[in-house]
Motif scaffolding. Structure first.
Motif, PDB file in Angstrom:
ATOM      1  N   ASP A   8       5.011   0.094   7.124  1.00 43.36           N
ATOM      2  CA  ASP A   8       5.567  -0.994   8.088  1.00 43.36           C
ATOM      3  C   ASP A   8       7.143  -0.717   8.176  1.00 43.36           C
ATOM      4  OD1 ASP A   8       3.423  -3.975   8.002  1.00 43.36           O
ATOM      5  OD2 ASP A   8       3.059  -1.787   8.375  1.00 43.36           O
ATOM      6  N   HIS A  24       8.399  -9.785  -4.765  1.00 45.69           N
ATOM      7  CA  HIS A  24       7.354 -10.921  -5.358  1.00 45.69           C
ATOM      8  C   HIS A  24       6.903 -10.515  -6.652  1.00 45.69           C
ATOM      9  CE1 HIS A  24       7.696 -12.819  -1.599  1.00 45.69           C
ATOM     10  NE2 HIS A  24       7.443 -11.832  -0.713  1.00 45.69           N
ATOM     11  N   ARG A  71      -4.486  -9.667   3.995  1.00 42.88           N
ATOM     12  CA  ARG A  71      -4.166  -9.016   5.283  1.00 42.88           C
ATOM     13  C   ARG A  71      -5.176  -8.073   5.549  1.00 42.88           C
ATOM     14  NH1 ARG A  71       2.121  -6.655   4.136  1.00 42.88           N
ATOM     15  NH2 ARG A  71       3.263  -8.239   4.988  1.00 42.88           N
ATOM     16  N   ARG A 118      -1.992 -11.453  -1.575  1.00 42.89           N
ATOM     17  CA  ARG A 118      -1.719 -11.775  -0.077  1.00 42.89           C
ATOM     18  C   ARG A 118      -2.799 -11.428   0.868  1.00 42.89           C
ATOM     19  NH1 ARG A 118       4.020  -8.926   0.591  1.00 42.89           N
ATOM     20  NH2 ARG A 118       2.658  -7.329  -0.410  1.00 42.89           N
ATOM     21  N   GLY A 168      -2.761  -0.499  10.373  1.00 39.23           N
ATOM     22  CA  GLY A 168      -1.414  -0.808   9.800  1.00 39.23           C
ATOM     23  C   GLY A 168      -1.472  -0.131   8.358  1.00 39.23           C
ATOM     24  N   PRO A 207       0.858  -1.211   0.162  1.00 36.91           N
ATOM     25  CA  PRO A 207       0.106   0.045   0.144  1.00 36.91           C
ATOM     26  C   PRO A 207       0.824   1.144  -0.114  1.00 36.91           C
ATOM     27  CG  PRO A 207      -0.758  -1.723   1.700  1.00 36.91           C
ATOM     28  CD  PRO A 207       0.533  -2.121   1.076  1.00 36.91           C
ATOM     29  N   ALA A 208       1.887   1.284   0.694  1.00 38.48           N
ATOM     30  CA  ALA A 208       2.674   2.724   0.998  1.00 38.48           C
ATOM     31  C   ALA A 208       3.394   2.843  -0.534  1.00 38.48           C
ATOM     32  CB  ALA A 208       3.781   2.321   1.981  1.00 38.48           C
ATOM     33  N   GLN A 212      -7.123  -5.273   1.713  1.00 40.95           N
ATOM     34  CA  GLN A 212      -5.941  -4.459   1.142  1.00 40.95           C
ATOM     35  C   GLN A 212      -5.504  -5.129  -0.062  1.00 40.95           C
ATOM     36  OE1 GLN A 212      -2.822  -4.396   4.164  1.00 40.95           O
ATOM     37  NE2 GLN A 212      -1.296  -4.826   2.856  1.00 40.95           N
ATOM     38  N   GLU A 260       9.759  -4.710  -6.744  1.00 39.06           N
ATOM     39  CA  GLU A 260       9.191  -5.448  -5.740  1.00 39.06           C
ATOM     40  C   GLU A 260       9.600  -6.830  -5.799  1.00 39.06           C
ATOM     41  OE1 GLU A 260       6.612  -5.655  -3.434  1.00 39.06           O
ATOM     42  OE2 GLU A 260       6.977  -7.632  -3.412  1.00 39.06           O
ATOM     43  N   ASP A 307       9.058  -0.865   2.100  1.00 37.72           N
ATOM     44  CA  ASP A 307       9.374  -2.421   1.926  1.00 37.72           C
ATOM     45  C   ASP A 307       9.249  -3.194   3.162  1.00 37.72           C
ATOM     46  OD1 ASP A 307      13.085  -2.031   2.047  1.00 37.72           O
ATOM     47  OD2 ASP A 307      11.551  -0.912   2.916  1.00 37.72           O
TER      48      ASP A 307
END
Ligand code: FAS
Ligand code: PHB
Length: 393
Positions: free
Chosen positions: A287, A34, A44, A42, A299, A12-13, A102, A32, A160
């Motif tokens: 994060d 992944h 979340r 993913r 978060g 998201p960031a 998310q 990235e 990251d």
């Protein structure tokens, strides 16, 4: 390769920052580790604060969110067999939260960036930031063909996450870490079962915390407090449902509907902040800079709030050469970060069972829940933090 802002991380960031910079005419490249599929699948966070919803919609990536998001005007706190509603419409008029996973936000942002010709390099490896304290920083990385690349940029954004390379690239003596560990974790499931409550229910029970949430009219999201080192293999579906129903059934007979469990996992709980959130030309967001226990559903929202500040500061620099907002980035973000840390710690401390041998903690928690649900002032305080403090506070 060259760009204005090198962004490490497509969560998201990182994706929201790239999007907001694009709207200001500022180039960025997102790196990235992944695959696109991994980050888009993913599981979340699930709850968007009012400010996050407003920013996504105002910045042009909220179309699906407006169609599919579930707007909630309250939550319930459940204890001693009874549920008590916290009414956002009454306590914080005009402000609500929206349940929208998310991973859906991630899909919307990736699509928007690619549609706008944005650069997102998936499956990169060996990422390393360089020259953080120079005017010509860069990021070296191996692309998905295995070739080493160097991305020269004006600024780096460390988006990251909690185990990324960005924060680790800052000299230890330049940072101060604040951390609190909790003696429990969350076991979370996605179940193919219709949500039998319109709103989220946070339960305090002598066997431990439980949370009833949802993802859609067909998918329920549930969590239960477990040991920090819990082995998910010890939790067959039947045991999960038995524990969830034991903790969540209330005296009026309400209990979650059961169904096939589609996904299950354990999420650790900790509070973590690094100060400052910047070093030279590197700016940490989300994060990578802070972790909150998920009890307050903060978060992802905090990550978005950080990059809103960073995008504004970078826009000011490129428009006028002025650096004040960039210099104040960390202090500006940390004011909100610590208020959100406080709220997340408070919700966690009020709603989870701690292994205290005496009954004092248990009685104190019940009294706090009784006070919060019985006092307009206390309910208002919970509501205004839950729907999200003003983005400029
Ligand atoms: P993210 O971790 O989302 O994104 C960081 C990205 O950087 C990742 O895609 C990662 O692959 C990539 N990356 C890492 N190292 C890299 C490197 N060296 N090079 C390139 N890329 C790299 N929050 C809530 O509000 N509610 C919840 O219920 C909730 N549940 C959660 C469950 C789990 C299992 C986890 C881990 C977190 C949960 N969170 C929850 C918090 C979560 O939503 C985060 O706050 C949110 O993802 C933060 O976004 P980012 O800061 O973008 O970091
Ligand atoms: C979720 O739906 O995943 C969720 C909702 C509220 C929280 C945490 C997680 O506090």
């Amino acid at each position: 390769m060259r760009t204005q802002v090198g962004i490490i991380g497509a969560g998201p960031a990182g994706l929201m920052l790239s999007h907001l910079l694009h709207l200001e005419g500022i180039e960025s490249v997102v790196l990235e580790t992944h695959t696109r599929r991994y980050v888009e699948e993913r599981v979340r966070a699930g709850v968007l604060e009012q400010g996050t919803v407003d920013l996504l919609v105002e910045s042009g990536v909220g179309a699906r969110l407006k169609k599919q998001g579930l707007v909630h005007h309250g939550i319930e706190l459940s204890f001693s067999g009874h549920r008590h509603r916290i009414d956002f419409q009454d306590l914080t008029p005009g402000r609500s939260v929206t349940v929208y996973a998310q991973q859906e936000v991630i899909k919307d942002l990736i699509q928007a960036r690619l549609d706008a010709g944005g650069q997102i390099h998936f499956e990169v490896s060996d990422v390393s930031p360089h020259g953080l304290d120079t005017s010509t920083p860069s990021i070296r990385f191996r692309n998905n063909s295995g070739d080493m690349q160097e991305l020269k940029c004006d600024f780096l954004a460390g988006c990251d996450g909690s185990h990324g390379i960005s924060r680790a690239s800052i000299p230890e003596d330049a940072l101060r870490v604040f951390e609190r560990a909790y003696p429990f974790a969350w076991l979370g499931i996605l179940a193919e079962a219709p949500p039998v409550s319109d709103e989220l229910i946070y339960t305090y029970h002598e066997r431990g915390f439980a949370l009833f949430s949802m993802r859609s009219p067909k998918i329920t999201r549930l969590y239960l407090q477990c040991a920090p080192d819990e082995d998910i293999a010890q939790w067959p579906d039947a045991r999960i449902w038995e524990e969830l129903c034991t903790r969540q059934t209330t005296s009026d007979g309400w209990r979650p509907a059961e169904g096939p469990i589609l996904q299950k996992g354990i999420t650790g709980m900790r509070s973590f902040v690094v100060e400052p959130m910047q070093y030279g030309r590197l700016f940490l967001a989300g994060d990578a800079a802070h972790i909150v226990p998920p009890t307050g559903a903060k978060g992802m929202n905090l990550a978005i709030a950080d990059v809103r500040v960073l995008a504004r500061a970078l826009a000011e620099f490129y428009a006028s050469g002025r650096r004040e907002l960039l210099n104040e980035y960390s202090a500006t973000c940390l004011r909100r970060v610590w208020k959100v840390q406080r709220f997340s710690w408070w919700m966690t401390s009020m709603l989870h069972r701690f292994d205290s041998t005496d009954g004092f903690e248990h009685r104190r928690q019940l009294a706090e829940l009784d006070y919060v649900t019985g006092s307009r002032a206390a309910s208002t305080s919970l509501a205004e933090n839950y729907v999200g403090l003003s983005m400029d506070s």
